[in-house]
Scaffold this active site. Structure first.
Site, PDB file in Angstrom:
ATOM      1  N   ASP A  11       0.344  15.691   1.033  1.00 28.06           N
ATOM      2  CA  ASP A  11       1.508  14.965   1.544  1.00 28.06           C
ATOM      3  C   ASP A  11       2.010  15.458   2.902  1.00 28.06           C
ATOM      4  O   ASP A  11       2.116  14.683   3.844  1.00 28.06           O
ATOM      5  CB  ASP A  11       2.631  15.021   0.500  1.00 28.06           C
ATOM      6  CG  ASP A  11       3.796  14.103   0.835  1.00 28.06           C
ATOM      7  OD1 ASP A  11       3.549  13.043   1.425  1.00 28.06           O
ATOM      8  OD2 ASP A  11       4.933  14.444   0.502  1.00 28.06           O
TER       9      ASP A  11
ATOM     10  N   CYS B  55      12.698   5.250  -4.432  1.00 31.90           N
ATOM     11  CA  CYS B  55      12.793   3.868  -4.921  1.00 31.90           C
ATOM     12  C   CYS B  55      11.448   3.475  -5.519  1.00 31.90           C
ATOM     13  O   CYS B  55      10.398   3.758  -4.937  1.00 31.90           O
ATOM     14  CB  CYS B  55      13.158   2.934  -3.771  1.00 31.90           C
ATOM     15  SG  CYS B  55      13.285   1.186  -4.223  1.00 31.90           S
TER      16      CYS B  55
ATOM     17  N   CYS C 208       8.882  -1.481  -5.517  1.00 28.18           N
ATOM     18  CA  CYS C 208       7.596  -2.081  -5.141  1.00 28.18           C
ATOM     19  C   CYS C 208       6.473  -1.663  -6.083  1.00 28.18           C
ATOM     20  O   CYS C 208       5.401  -2.281  -6.090  1.00 28.18           O
ATOM     21  CB  CYS C 208       7.241  -1.751  -3.698  1.00 28.18           C
ATOM     22  SG  CYS C 208       6.977   0.004  -3.362  1.00 28.18           S
TER      23      CYS C 208
ATOM     24  N   CYS D  43      11.309  -6.346  -2.180  1.00 27.90           N
ATOM     25  CA  CYS D  43      11.782  -5.115  -1.532  1.00 27.90           C
ATOM     26  C   CYS D  43      13.272  -5.256  -1.227  1.00 27.90           C
ATOM     27  O   CYS D  43      13.686  -6.205  -0.539  1.00 27.90           O
ATOM     28  CB  CYS D  43      11.004  -4.859  -0.240  1.00 27.90           C
ATOM     29  SG  CYS D  43      11.559  -3.393   0.654  1.00 27.90           S
TER      30      CYS D  43
ATOM     31  N   CYS E 282       5.624  -7.410  -4.232  1.00 27.31           N
ATOM     32  CA  CYS E 282       6.282  -6.221  -3.690  1.00 27.31           C
ATOM     33  C   CYS E 282       7.015  -6.536  -2.400  1.00 27.31           C
ATOM     34  O   CYS E 282       8.128  -6.056  -2.174  1.00 27.31           O
ATOM     35  CB  CYS E 282       5.272  -5.100  -3.485  1.00 27.31           C
ATOM     36  SG  CYS E 282       3.876  -5.532  -2.417  1.00 27.31           S
TER      37      CYS E 282
END
Length: 385
Positions: free
Chosen positions: A134, A240, A243, A198, A194
């Site tokens: 990441d 969140c 999606c 959103c 998605c």
């Protein structure tokens, strides 16, 4: 060196240490991703959290001497809690996104990559590696896509046939020339769910995200939240999942392979009011092991205040008044003032009027004014300013 045999050995070993999927990719330049990233930069769609140097993000040879291959790994994480907690009046709860359930995934994936490195080194002592998760230079998604882990969905996540998009990704650049795997064909087709749902329109189009509008990014900022986002935040404290939850490929996908990833409901979906006054020590002890804590408690507390306003939780008014009056941080004082106006009550109104007379910070005064405006605009209220 018999790299084909070694590759198969690595695949088999990976299963024994808790790697759910593994793939191998060529270390050549990620040309398509490079074009996308420069376009994102031009449009100012970047979050600011990523590696700034786009060349390093897309050129493995700039961060590793003579790379021969890249190994991509994926670990599946849960999409549902085994034990549920209920949000109810007076005991409203916020929620952390699924990627912040359980132990910080950076630690989990680094553990798996370290074990994989040690195994390969035992087979090829002269081998060199560079692993990342990441926060490394390379784009995890681009590596995983090339390595055949999954396809890059319209929601900007890697979607695997086995686990949907509920996977954590990591990669390892190596000096060993493994045969690359075949990338997977895109299966999103005409589905556009998605993009359509959103909350903030951050998914500009399939595969293109304006990170500045993405709630996952917004929840991690430390300043005042723009009004347009406050209305969309709901009870989200960090991240969140919208999606992902609407994606047909994720329907019925819920895997509990890794004990470290199992969520504690009281942490993944915590009570909101106690967050307003939690100490640094208690925050670290309670939430320090989850990835959603990396920005500290301030963004979480601000989001908790907005969530209380979302619920119009009048039982939180005393706590919100205390935050507005006593918290040393302007962002929390101001957000609490706004929330008091959203919730509304004679007690909140009196507190806002008092605060408007004593507050010195200009930004907080603007938020107090917003709070007072709610009373003026609320035609159904019997309270007048």
């Amino acid at each position: 060196m018999d790299t084909a045999s070694l590759k198969q050995d690595i695949i088999e070993y990976s299963k024994t240490i808790g790697i759910d999927k593994i793939g191998f990719a060529a270390p050549s330049t990620f040309e398509e991703m490079k074009v996308r990233l420069y376009r994102q930069q031009e449009l100012q769609y970047q979050s600011g959290f990523e590696e700034k140097d786009i060349e390093k993000r897309t050129e493995p040879s700039l961060i590793f001497d003579r790379p021969k291959s890249i190994i991509s790994i994926a670990l599946a994480y849960p999409s549902k809690m085994k034990t549920k907690v209920v949000s109810k009046k007076g005991e409203r709860r916020g929620i952390f996104c699924r990627a912040s359930w359980g132990t910080d995934y950076h630690k989990v994936l680094r553990d798996r990559l370290k074990k994989l490195e040690e195994y390969i080194a035992s087979k090829v002592p002269e081998a060199r590696f560079k692993s990342m998760v990441d926060t490394g230079e390379l784009v995890d998604r681009a590596v995983a896509e090339r390595a055949g882990i999954g396809w890059s969905g319209k929601n900007c996540s890697i979607i695997t046939p086995e686990f949907g998009s509920y996977v954590y990704l990591g990669e390892m650049i190596t000096s060993i020339p493994f045969e690359p795997d075949t990338p997977m064909e895109d299966r999103c087709g005409s589905c556009n769910k998605c993009v359509e749902v959103c909350p903030t329109g951050a998914l500009v189009q399939g595969g293109q995200l304006d990170a500045q509008k993405c709630i996952a990014f917004v929840t991690q900022t430390k300043g005042f939240l723009a009004d347009e986002f406050r209305e969309k935040l709901g009870n989200r404290l960090y991240g969140c999942d919208t999606c992902q939850t609407v994606c047909p490929e994720n329907k019925g996908k819920d895997f509990h392979f890794h004990e470290e990833m199992e969520p504690d409901p009281e942490i993944a979906k915590p009570l909101l009011k106690p967050l307003l006054t939690i100490s640094n020590r208690d925050f670290k002890e309670t939430f320090g092991h989850v990835s959603g804590s990396w920005r500290g408690k301030k963004p979480i507390q601000r989001n908790a205040i907005i969530a209380l306003a979302h619920y119009k939780d009048d039982t939180a008014i005393p706590e919100l008044i205390k935050v507005m009056q006593d918290d040393p941080r302007p962002v929390l004082r101001g957000t609490a003032a706004w929330a008091l106006g959203k919730i509304g009550s004679s007690e909140a109104l009196d507190a806002l009027k008092h605060a408007s007379a004593v507050e010195k910070d200009e930004e907080v005064l603007k938020e107090i004014s917003k709070g007072l405006e709610f009373f003026k605009d609320n035609s159904e209220s019997n309270i007048t300013v």
